[in-house]
Enzyme design. Structure first.
Site, PDB file in Angstrom:
ATOM      1  N   LEU A  82       0.801  -1.222   0.000  1.00  0.00           N
ATOM      2  CA  LEU A  82       0.000   0.000   0.000  1.00  0.00           C
ATOM      3  C   LEU A  82       0.836   1.275   0.000  1.00  0.00           C
ATOM      4  O   LEU A  82       0.303   2.370   0.182  1.00  0.00           O
ATOM      5  CB  LEU A  82      -0.974  -0.014   1.181  1.00  0.00           C
ATOM      6  CG  LEU A  82      -1.953  -1.194   1.159  1.00  0.00           C
ATOM      7  CD1 LEU A  82      -2.817  -1.194   2.408  1.00  0.00           C
ATOM      8  CD2 LEU A  82      -2.800  -1.188  -0.095  1.00  0.00           C
ATOM      9  N   CYS A  83       2.142   1.155  -0.232  1.00  0.00           N
ATOM     10  CA  CYS A  83       3.007   2.344  -0.330  1.00  0.00           C
ATOM     11  C   CYS A  83       2.806   3.029  -1.673  1.00  0.00           C
ATOM     12  O   CYS A  83       2.658   2.372  -2.701  1.00  0.00           O
ATOM     13  CB  CYS A  83       4.474   1.957  -0.190  1.00  0.00           C
ATOM     14  SG  CYS A  83       4.987   1.698   1.489  1.00  0.00           S
ATOM     15  N   HIS A  84       2.842   4.352  -1.642  1.00  0.00           N
ATOM     16  CA  HIS A  84       2.759   5.125  -2.878  1.00  0.00           C
ATOM     17  C   HIS A  84       4.109   5.087  -3.595  1.00  0.00           C
ATOM     18  O   HIS A  84       5.153   5.196  -2.943  1.00  0.00           O
ATOM     19  CB  HIS A  84       2.416   6.586  -2.570  1.00  0.00           C
ATOM     20  CG  HIS A  84       1.046   6.776  -2.032  1.00  0.00           C
ATOM     21  ND1 HIS A  84       0.749   6.630  -0.702  1.00  0.00           N
ATOM     22  CD2 HIS A  84      -0.116   7.106  -2.649  1.00  0.00           C
ATOM     23  CE1 HIS A  84      -0.538   6.864  -0.516  1.00  0.00           C
ATOM     24  NE2 HIS A  84      -1.085   7.145  -1.674  1.00  0.00           N
ATOM     25  N   MET A 120       8.806   4.850   5.105  1.00  0.00           N
ATOM     26  CA  MET A 120       8.929   3.455   4.673  1.00  0.00           C
ATOM     27  C   MET A 120      10.165   3.273   3.795  1.00  0.00           C
ATOM     28  O   MET A 120      10.846   2.250   3.872  1.00  0.00           O
ATOM     29  CB  MET A 120       7.676   2.998   3.929  1.00  0.00           C
ATOM     30  CG  MET A 120       6.425   3.000   4.803  1.00  0.00           C
ATOM     31  SD  MET A 120       6.607   2.118   6.370  1.00  0.00           S
ATOM     32  CE  MET A 120       6.944   0.481   5.797  1.00  0.00           C
ATOM     33  N   GLU A 121      10.481   4.263   2.981  1.00  0.00           N
ATOM     34  CA  GLU A 121      11.665   4.191   2.128  1.00  0.00           C
ATOM     35  C   GLU A 121      12.935   4.193   2.978  1.00  0.00           C
ATOM     36  O   GLU A 121      13.882   3.454   2.689  1.00  0.00           O
ATOM     37  CB  GLU A 121      11.656   5.340   1.127  1.00  0.00           C
ATOM     38  CG  GLU A 121      10.629   5.202   0.035  1.00  0.00           C
ATOM     39  CD  GLU A 121       9.175   5.450   0.446  1.00  0.00           C
ATOM     40  OE1 GLU A 121       8.272   5.151  -0.348  1.00  0.00           O
ATOM     41  OE2 GLU A 121       8.914   5.935   1.579  1.00  0.00           O
ATOM     42  N   ASP A 135      24.212 -11.077   4.333  1.00  0.00           N
ATOM     43  CA  ASP A 135      24.456 -11.958   3.193  1.00  0.00           C
ATOM     44  C   ASP A 135      25.945 -12.050   2.859  1.00  0.00           C
ATOM     45  O   ASP A 135      26.460 -13.130   2.595  1.00  0.00           O
ATOM     46  CB  ASP A 135      23.685 -11.468   1.968  1.00  0.00           C
ATOM     47  CG  ASP A 135      23.929 -12.354   0.758  1.00  0.00           C
ATOM     48  OD1 ASP A 135      23.734 -13.588   0.874  1.00  0.00           O
ATOM     49  OD2 ASP A 135      24.328 -11.822  -0.289  1.00  0.00           O
TER      50      ASP A 135
END
Length: 163
Positions: A82-84, A120-121, A135
């Site tokens: 739901l992120c733009h 969020m980014e 990793d």
């Protein structure tokens, strides 16, 4: 926006019927938005030494993790439903070696000029940067732990803050 209480205890990604939806930001004025997030990965002292000396078999651990974090920030709307999708104007990923804690701290700063924030980014950049460190070093240390990942500041919206 109205002063009416939001349904579902203020969770904006749900409508009045509890259905998930993308928040409508069309009525918001674009502003300069900044978010800063950080987190860390804890490891064995020998692993931190390998990172510091640049002797990892896979190459420059922090350099590759920085690129991974930047790339991840640009792909956030493809990862989180739901992120733009946003046009980012800046993504900066920085690392600090914390020898006394056997850890590496990652800080990501993300900026845009738009109608919604970039928290969020910034969080995605930190998570993927730390995951890349894992990793690249897992061959020598499978017990690394990513922790304390959070937004430390946001600016340009209705609820600015700095921790």
């Amino acid at each position: 926006m109205s002063d009416q209480p939001l349904p579902n205890d203020g969770l904006t990604h749900f409508d009045a019927h509890g259905q998930a939806h993308m928040v409508d930001v069309g009525g918001k004025a674009p502003t300069h938005r900044i978010a800063v997030a950080e987190g860390r990965i804890v490891m064995q002292p020998q692993t931190l030494e390998i990172i510091q000396q640049g002797t990892a078999k896979k190459g420059d651990v922090l350099g590759i993790a920085r690129i991974a974090g930047i790339m991840a920030a640009k792909q956030t709307s493809n990862l989180i439903p739901l992120c733009h999708p946003l046009s980012l104007t800046r993504v900066a990923v920085e690392f600090a070696l914390l020898p006394q804690e056997n850890a590496v701290r990652c800080t990501a700063t993300v900026e845009t000029h738009g109608q919604t924030g970039v928290e969020m980014e910034a969080l995605t950049a930190v998570q993927i940067s730390l995951l890349t460190i894992y990793d690249m070093c897992k061959a020598v240390d499978k017990g690394m732990v990513m922790e304390h990942i959070f937004v430390i500041a946001k600016k340009g919206g209705a609820n600015d803050f700095t921790l």
